[in-house]
Design a protein around this motif. Structure first.
Motif, mmCIF file in Angstrom:
data_model
loop_
_atom_site.group_PDB
_atom_site.id
_atom_site.type_symbol
_atom_site.label_atom_id
_atom_site.label_comp_id
_atom_site.label_asym_id
_atom_site.label_seq_id
_atom_site.Cartn_x
_atom_site.Cartn_y
_atom_site.Cartn_z
ATOM 1 N N VAL A 273 62.512 105.303 93.594
ATOM 2 C CA VAL A 273 62.408 105.304 92.107
ATOM 3 C C VAL A 273 63.117 103.833 91.648
ATOM 4 N N GLY A 274 62.628 103.254 90.777
ATOM 5 C CA GLY A 274 63.345 102.017 90.278
ATOM 6 C C GLY A 274 63.888 100.941 91.797
ATOM 7 N N CYS A 275 62.931 100.933 92.321
ATOM 8 C CA CYS A 275 63.106 100.082 93.593
ATOM 9 C C CYS A 275 63.744 98.958 93.458
ATOM 10 N N GLY A 276 63.647 98.202 92.240
ATOM 11 C CA GLY A 276 64.134 97.040 92.082
ATOM 12 C C GLY A 276 63.351 96.018 93.174
ATOM 13 N N LEU A 277 64.315 95.006 93.803
ATOM 14 C CA LEU A 277 63.825 94.027 94.590
ATOM 15 C C LEU A 277 63.260 94.786 95.925
ATOM 16 N N HIS B 232 77.694 97.130 95.225
ATOM 17 C CA HIS B 232 77.982 98.635 95.373
ATOM 18 C C HIS B 232 76.659 99.405 95.393
ATOM 19 N N ASN B 233 75.683 98.830 95.161
ATOM 20 C CA ASN B 233 74.320 99.720 95.264
ATOM 21 C C ASN B 233 73.895 99.767 96.772
ATOM 22 N N ASP B 234 73.803 98.703 97.479
ATOM 23 C CA ASP B 234 73.627 98.600 98.887
ATOM 24 C C ASP B 234 74.549 99.042 99.656
ATOM 25 N N LEU C 282 64.828 97.702 80.121
ATOM 26 C CA LEU C 282 64.705 99.042 80.933
ATOM 27 C C LEU C 282 66.036 99.494 81.205
ATOM 28 N N LEU C 283 67.142 98.838 80.812
ATOM 29 C CA LEU C 283 68.403 98.894 81.368
ATOM 30 C C LEU C 283 69.367 99.691 80.119
ATOM 31 N N ARG C 284 70.108 100.542 80.590
ATOM 32 C CA ARG C 284 71.018 101.380 79.737
ATOM 33 C C ARG C 284 72.380 101.295 80.212
ATOM 34 N N ASP D 117 58.645 100.951 90.114
ATOM 35 C CA ASP D 117 59.685 100.464 89.193
ATOM 36 C C ASP D 117 58.834 99.906 87.664
ATOM 37 N N ALA D 118 59.447 100.047 86.973
ATOM 38 C CA ALA D 118 58.827 100.012 85.399
ATOM 39 C C ALA D 118 58.818 98.499 85.227
ATOM 40 N N ASP D 119 59.570 97.555 86.122
ATOM 41 C CA ASP D 119 59.669 96.054 85.830
ATOM 42 C C ASP D 119 58.771 95.599 86.624
ATOM 43 N N ALA D 120 57.694 94.941 85.787
ATOM 44 C CA ALA D 120 56.399 94.006 86.521
ATOM 45 C C ALA D 120 57.123 92.885 87.337
ATOM 46 N N ALA E 153 65.746 89.115 87.326
ATOM 47 C CA ALA E 153 66.730 90.220 86.937
ATOM 48 C C ALA E 153 65.759 91.175 86.057
ATOM 49 N N ALA E 154 66.277 92.686 86.040
ATOM 50 C CA ALA E 154 65.568 93.635 85.229
ATOM 51 C C ALA E 154 65.872 93.237 83.970
ATOM 52 N N PRO E 155 64.876 93.294 82.956
ATOM 53 C CA PRO E 155 64.714 93.031 81.588
ATOM 54 C C PRO E 155 65.691 94.208 81.198
ATOM 55 N N GLU F 281 53.786 99.278 89.915
ATOM 56 C CA GLU F 281 54.515 99.127 88.609
ATOM 57 C C GLU F 281 54.137 100.473 87.917
ATOM 58 N N GLN F 282 55.204 101.323 87.759
ATOM 59 C CA GLN F 282 55.051 102.785 87.170
ATOM 60 C C GLN F 282 56.199 103.195 86.605
ATOM 61 N N ALA F 283 56.323 103.996 85.690
ATOM 62 C CA ALA F 283 57.420 104.494 85.048
ATOM 63 C C ALA F 283 57.637 105.991 85.630
ATOM 64 N N PHE F 284 58.838 106.148 86.005
ATOM 65 C CA PHE F 284 59.251 107.528 86.816
ATOM 66 C C PHE F 284 58.480 108.766 86.343
ATOM 67 N N GLY F 285 58.427 108.977 84.986
ATOM 68 C CA GLY F 285 57.554 110.118 84.315
ATOM 69 C C GLY F 285 56.395 110.408 84.808
HETATM 70 C C1 LIG Z 1 69.984 98.736 88.419
HETATM 71 S S1 LIG Z 1 68.555 98.479 88.968
HETATM 72 C C2 LIG Z 1 68.564 99.394 90.595
HETATM 73 C C3 LIG Z 1 67.560 98.724 91.194
HETATM 74 C C4 LIG Z 1 67.449 99.038 92.877
HETATM 75 N N1 LIG Z 1 67.320 100.590 93.178
HETATM 76 C C5 LIG Z 1 68.960 98.845 93.445
HETATM 77 O O1 LIG Z 1 69.491 99.519 93.884
HETATM 78 O O2 LIG Z 1 69.114 97.673 93.402
HETATM 79 C C6 LIG Z 1 67.401 99.711 88.008
HETATM 80 C C7 LIG Z 1 66.008 99.439 88.219
HETATM 81 O O3 LIG Z 1 65.452 100.771 87.491
HETATM 82 C C8 LIG Z 1 64.199 100.413 86.954
HETATM 83 N N2 LIG Z 1 63.924 101.346 85.882
HETATM 84 C C9 LIG Z 1 64.548 101.608 84.404
HETATM 85 N N3 LIG Z 1 63.727 102.456 83.969
HETATM 86 C C10 LIG Z 1 62.849 102.917 84.846
HETATM 87 C C11 LIG Z 1 61.594 103.929 84.759
HETATM 88 N N4 LIG Z 1 61.507 104.506 83.602
HETATM 89 N N5 LIG Z 1 60.908 104.218 85.670
HETATM 90 C C12 LIG Z 1 61.021 103.220 86.827
HETATM 91 N N6 LIG Z 1 61.764 102.389 86.937
HETATM 92 C C13 LIG Z 1 62.763 102.227 86.124
HETATM 93 C C14 LIG Z 1 64.501 98.941 86.347
HETATM 94 O O4 LIG Z 1 63.319 98.165 86.290
HETATM 95 C C15 LIG Z 1 65.598 98.447 87.514
HETATM 96 O O5 LIG Z 1 64.727 97.635 88.440
#
Ligand SMILES: C[S@@+](CC[C@H](N)C(=O)[O-])C[C@H]1O[C@@H](n2cnc3c(N)ncnc32)[C@H](O)[C@@H]1O
Length: 238
Positions: A51-55, A29-31, A197-199, A73-76, A192-194, A96-100
């Motif tokens: 932001v949150g580029c995942g893979l 659904h994302n792609d 980090l996911l809500r 992305d916050a996930d190493a 898979a993202a830990p 590897e960086q938090a968005f904030g």
């Molecule tokens: C559901 S995945 C989406 C990944 C990608 N954007 C996609 O479309 O497939 C959400 C991503 O957000 C990242 N994430 C969560 N909190 C974050 C934060 N505070 N800063 C940066 N990335 C974050 C997670 O590590 C995860 O890779």
């Protein structure tokens, strides 16, 4: 009065059948929304931030269209995977960086494009929108593909329509049936993202639209098929 809440057997059987069909003809659904992003690119294309580029699914598409693409992305583990994937592409930097903690590129007035696909619901909504506003260059765009909490009848109606359309799109995009993986692990070994980090999405589309209108005046938020909403905002030229 005895209120029966048990779902009828035929509804459960139908839902199981639908779930099985979806598992055999999977699609992201994302792609699916990458095309939506690419149709809304800003005119000036020096720099983009995903932001949150995942893979890194969106990254390659942006790299062909921008001089410079930064991915955070916050996930190493995800960052290692994406960095390896784009190690030969001088236009792409994966951090590897938090968005904030993200700042605009040095010496610039901001990114021409900031994207978030399936990320905003993992962040605190209002601070994230305000931070994004500070990262976008005048005339640049902020594009979000997001997940929201289902609340109103309209939300339910759009999701029901999506549930019925989902296997049809699956059959078109992925006509050859696959055997669903039992473990849930990706076939290509990608991480898979830990969970930390996911809500789950807690904000409704209406709440997101109100927050966006206040933090990003002129932003457009729309419910979309396939369990997503979109938000688009163009930063005013100063
Ligand atoms: C559901 S995945 C989406 C990944 C990608 N954007 C996609 O479309 O497939 C959400 C991503 O957000 C990242 N994430 C969560 N909190 C974050 C934060 N505070 N800063 C940066 N990335 C974050 C997670 O590590 C995860 O890779």
């Amino acid at each position: 009065m005895n209120h029966r809440t048990t779902t009828r057997p035929w509804v459960r059987a139908f839902a199981r059948g639908l779930a099985g069909l979806n598992a055999r003809h999977p699609w992201s659904h994302n792609d699916h929304f990458h095309g939506w992003v690419l149709r809304r690119l800003p005119v000036r294309r020096r720099s983009a931030l995903d932001v949150g580029c995942g893979l890194g699914g969106l990254v390659g598409l942006l790299a062909d269209r921008f001089d410079r693409v930064d991915d955070v992305d916050a996930d190493a583990a995800a960052v290692r995977w994406a960095a390896e994937r784009f190690s030969d592409d001088g236009r792409v930097t994966v951090r590897e960086q938090a968005f904030g903690d993200v700042r605009p590129p040095e010496g610039s007035d901001g990114y021409d494009l900031v994207t978030m696909v399936a990320v905003l619901h993992h962040l605190d909504l209002v601070p994230a929108l305000e931070h994004a506003r500070g990262l976008v260059a005048p005339g640049g765009r902020f594009l979000v593909v997001g997940l929201a909490r289902v609340s109103t009848r309209r939300d339910v109606a759009v999701d029901l329509l999506s549930a019925f359309a989902n296997p049809v799109v699956g059959l078109v995009k992925h006509p050859r049936a696959v055997r669903p993986a039992r473990s849930g692990a990706a076939e290509d070994g990608s991480p898979a993202a830990p969970d930390v980090l996911l809500r789950d999405a807690t904000d409704t589309v209406d709440a997101i639209a109100r927050a966006a209108e206040s933090a990003l005046p002129g932003a457009r938020v729309r419910r979309r098929l396939f369990f997503r909403y979109t938000l688009e905002w163009t930063a005013p030229r100063v």
